[in-house]
Design a protein around this motif. Structure first.
Motif: not given
Length: 260
Positions: A233-234, A215-216, A224-226, A249-251
């Motif tokens: 899954n996401q 994420l960083e 994709q990160i999941a 994760p988005s925040k």
């Protein structure tokens, strides 16, 4: 001595349908190609190349290949009065069903032996030599594991290496225990005692750490990160990340980039 119908060592291409049986002799099964689902007396694991399991005599077990899968099977003959010392020496290896991970040197040796066996599949002398060599090496690993158990320490370098290599996949406790040649219950107790968390918690934290790093430092999507971090899954990733980190994760990604 060996039964006329049982080879000391053989390479088997597995069908995708489930096989289920038991036999009156012990076996070592080593993954060569593809993925193999294995269950021994209710203890399940996925066997990849370089991994394997010990199946003790009369243990009910089921297995099937996933796609094109090959295994190496070593069959342990019944005890012979002519070679009591040998059978006593390897008894520890077949005292219980368990899964294990092979180091790179043994994997290289196995590849060479398998190549010779495939070139001469009916050479009984070669099969016996392969069996004796690999059983002896595995037996030494078992004793090393027992010495480690006496010291009440788990080799975390091996655990870390295995997790790093397979973090995008499902990892079972049986597979982690196999890395250090311990039974699941022994491994679970020693791991929690040594690290203060259970193997499940430790593995989850490793997945979260990787997700945070991605994420960083990447532009990969959350899906994709999941996937890269080994979440199903996401949705599962977002729920677990939010619960453990106190933010989604988005925040988390927005907060990180807002500082740059």
């Amino acid at each position: 001595m060996y039964d006329d119908l049982v080879k000391p060592a053989e390479v088997i291409l597995l069908p995708n349908e489930i096989n289920h049986h038991e036999h009156n002799y012990s076996q070592v099964v080593i993954g060569l190609k593809g993925h193999v689902e294995f269950n021994i007396e209710g203890m399940s694991s996925l066997i990849l190349p370089g991994q394997g399991c010990v199946v003790t005599a009369s243990s009910d077990h089921a297995f099937n290949g996933i796609g094109s899968s090959e295994i190496l099977v070593l069959n342990l003959p019944e005890s012979s009065s002519e070679d009591v010392e040998t059978f006593q020496r390897i008894n520890a290896l077949f005292s219980a069903n368990h899964y294990f991970q092979l180091d790179n040197k043994i994997q290289q040796l196995i590849r060479l032996l398998v190549s010779e066996m495939q070139a001469s599949p009916d050479d009984l002398l070669l099969g016996r030599a392969c069996n004796d060599t690999l059983i002896a090496l595995l037996q030494r690993h078992v004793y090393a594991g027992k010495e480690q158990l006496k010291e009440q320490r788990i080799n975390m370098d091996k655990i870390e290496s295995y997790i790093t290599q397979h973090i995008s996949r499902k990892i079972s406790i049986a597979q982690l225990a196999g890395c250090v040649f311990l039974g699941e219950s022994q491994f679970f107790s020693l791991f929690k005692q040594q690290n203060g968390v259970t193997p499940h918690q430790y593995l989850l934290l490793k997945r979260i750490d990787l997700a945070k790093e991605l994420l960083e430092n990447s532009l990969l999507s959350l899906n994709q990160i999941a996937d890269s971090s080994g979440f199903a899954n996401q949705s599962s990733f977002t729920h677990t990340f939010s619960r453990l980190q106190g933010t989604s994760p988005s925040k988390y990604r927005k907060q990180f980039y807002s500082k740059t």
